[in-house]
Design a protein around this motif. Structure first.
Motif, PDB file in Angstrom:
ATOM      1  N   ARG A 138       0.836  -1.209   0.000  1.00  0.00           N
ATOM      2  CA  ARG A 138       0.000   0.000   0.000  1.00  0.00           C
ATOM      3  C   ARG A 138       0.871   1.259   0.000  1.00  0.00           C
ATOM      4  NH1 ARG A 138      -4.964   2.044   0.531  1.00  0.00           N
ATOM      5  NH2 ARG A 138      -5.319   3.772   1.954  1.00  0.00           N
ATOM      6  N   ILE A 139       1.927   1.240   0.762  1.00  0.00           N
ATOM      7  CA  ILE A 139       2.836   2.397   0.810  1.00  0.00           C
ATOM      8  C   ILE A 139       3.480   2.611  -0.560  1.00  0.00           C
ATOM      9  CG2 ILE A 139       4.992   3.256   1.817  1.00  0.00           C
ATOM     10  CD1 ILE A 139       4.133   1.796   4.416  1.00  0.00           C
ATOM     11  N   LEU A 140       3.930   1.527  -1.177  1.00  0.00           N
ATOM     12  CA  LEU A 140       4.530   1.651  -2.507  1.00  0.00           C
ATOM     13  C   LEU A 140       3.529   2.146  -3.546  1.00  0.00           C
ATOM     14  CD1 LEU A 140       6.889  -1.441  -2.835  1.00  0.00           C
ATOM     15  CD2 LEU A 140       7.506   0.967  -2.838  1.00  0.00           C
ATOM     16  N   ARG A 141       2.303   1.695  -3.453  1.00  0.00           N
ATOM     17  CA  ARG A 141       1.282   2.162  -4.399  1.00  0.00           C
ATOM     18  C   ARG A 141       1.050   3.655  -4.285  1.00  0.00           C
ATOM     19  NH1 ARG A 141      -3.081  -2.683  -4.131  1.00  0.00           N
ATOM     20  NH2 ARG A 141      -2.067  -4.004  -5.660  1.00  0.00           N
ATOM     21  N   ARG A 142       1.185   4.170  -3.084  1.00  0.00           N
ATOM     22  CA  ARG A 142       1.003   5.620  -2.899  1.00  0.00           C
ATOM     23  C   ARG A 142       2.231   6.419  -3.293  1.00  0.00           C
ATOM     24  NH1 ARG A 142      -2.666   7.280   2.180  1.00  0.00           N
ATOM     25  NH2 ARG A 142      -4.497   6.118   1.525  1.00  0.00           N
ATOM     26  N   ALA A 144       5.094   5.353  -5.144  1.00  0.00           N
ATOM     27  CA  ALA A 144       5.725   5.097  -6.443  1.00  0.00           C
ATOM     28  C   ALA A 144       4.816   4.277  -7.354  1.00  0.00           C
ATOM     29  CB  ALA A 144       7.055   4.404  -6.242  1.00  0.00           C
ATOM     30  N   PRO A 145       3.639   4.797  -7.716  1.00  0.00           N
ATOM     31  CA  PRO A 145       2.717   3.999  -8.542  1.00  0.00           C
ATOM     32  C   PRO A 145       3.261   3.717  -9.939  1.00  0.00           C
ATOM     33  CG  PRO A 145       1.910   6.239  -8.313  1.00  0.00           C
ATOM     34  CD  PRO A 145       3.105   6.112  -7.415  1.00  0.00           C
ATOM     35  N   THR A 147       6.393   3.206 -10.822  1.00  0.00           N
ATOM     36  CA  THR A 147       7.433   2.180 -10.749  1.00  0.00           C
ATOM     37  C   THR A 147       6.823   0.790 -10.668  1.00  0.00           C
ATOM     38  OG1 THR A 147       8.822   3.773  -9.602  1.00  0.00           O
ATOM     39  CG2 THR A 147       9.500   1.475  -9.509  1.00  0.00           C
ATOM     40  N   LEU A 148       5.694   0.656  -9.999  1.00  0.00           N
ATOM     41  CA  LEU A 148       5.061  -0.662  -9.840  1.00  0.00           C
ATOM     42  C   LEU A 148       4.514  -1.205 -11.148  1.00  0.00           C
ATOM     43  CD1 LEU A 148       3.185  -0.305  -6.439  1.00  0.00           C
ATOM     44  CD2 LEU A 148       5.199  -1.647  -6.954  1.00  0.00           C
ATOM     45  N   LYS A 149       4.321  -0.370 -12.142  1.00  0.00           N
ATOM     46  CA  LYS A 149       3.821  -0.847 -13.439  1.00  0.00           C
ATOM     47  C   LYS A 149       4.807  -1.804 -14.094  1.00  0.00           C
ATOM     48  CE  LYS A 149       1.105   3.265 -14.362  1.00  0.00           C
ATOM     49  NZ  LYS A 149       0.972   4.467 -15.201  1.00  0.00           N
ATOM     50  N   TYR A 150       6.084  -1.681 -13.764  1.00  0.00           N
ATOM     51  CA  TYR A 150       7.100  -2.543 -14.350  1.00  0.00           C
ATOM     52  C   TYR A 150       7.165  -3.918 -13.696  1.00  0.00           C
ATOM     53  CZ  TYR A 150       8.640   1.817 -16.415  1.00  0.00           C
ATOM     54  OH  TYR A 150       8.686   2.989 -17.103  1.00  0.00           O
ATOM     55  N   PHE A 151       6.483  -4.092 -12.595  1.00  0.00           N
ATOM     56  CA  PHE A 151       6.525  -5.379 -11.887  1.00  0.00           C
ATOM     57  C   PHE A 151       5.245  -6.095 -12.064  1.00  0.00           C
ATOM     58  CE2 PHE A 151       9.713  -2.765  -9.769  1.00  0.00           C
ATOM     59  CZ  PHE A 151      10.795  -3.603  -9.843  1.00  0.00           C
TER      60      PHE A 151
END
Length: 151
Positions: A138-142, A144-145, A147-151
């Protein structure tokens, strides 16, 4: 598109609630277990109580070994369960010191210490992974959204 964003928000709130519940459950279970084990632990002398602390050096491990060796003979499962709960707690919340507990397991339990450390380290690491997944995602989604598209 609104349905997708609503779905993502629902998933985020589900992960947040489950993450906090998961963290609370791990913390509560290990703390309650340690409280019950150490509450029912045999009485210690003053010198033994002074040596009963989280090991930070090899000397601390030697002192703890002397304290627990006496009680291991008559309270084997209590010592083993108390050791296991402390180890899982340290691993789950990534608190330093589990390396000295690994040494303590070897001196206290001999060859049984190896599978015991493997078991409790795996259980603690699994709890740590669960915590990072439920709370960290949840913290990462807020933060660095993109960046998460690459995973």
């Amino acid at each position: 598109r609104d349905r997708q964003s609503t779905g993502a928000q629902n998933k985020d709130s589900f992960i947040q609630v489950n993450g906090l519940s998961f963290a609370f459950a791990i913390f509560s279970c290990t703390m309650l277990g340690m409280f019950l084990i150490f509450r029912n632990f045999p009485s210690l002398t003053r010198e033994q109580k002074e040596n009963l602390k989280m090991p930070r050096s090899i000397e601390d491990v030697k002192n703890l070994t002397n304290v627990f060796s006496e009680y291991k003979r008559s309270h084997f499962y209590t010592v083993m369960l108390g050791f296991s709960l402390v180890y899982v707690f340290l691993q789950a919340f990534s608190i330093p010191g589990s390396i000295f507990l690994s040494f303590l397991a070897g001196t206290l339990f001999g060859y049984l210490g190896v599978p015991l450390v493997c078991l409790v380290a795996t259980l603690g690491a699994s709890c740590s992974f669960g915590l990072s997944y439920f709370i960290g995602l949840r913290i990462l989604r807020r933060l660095a959204p993109d960046t998460l598209k690459y995973f």
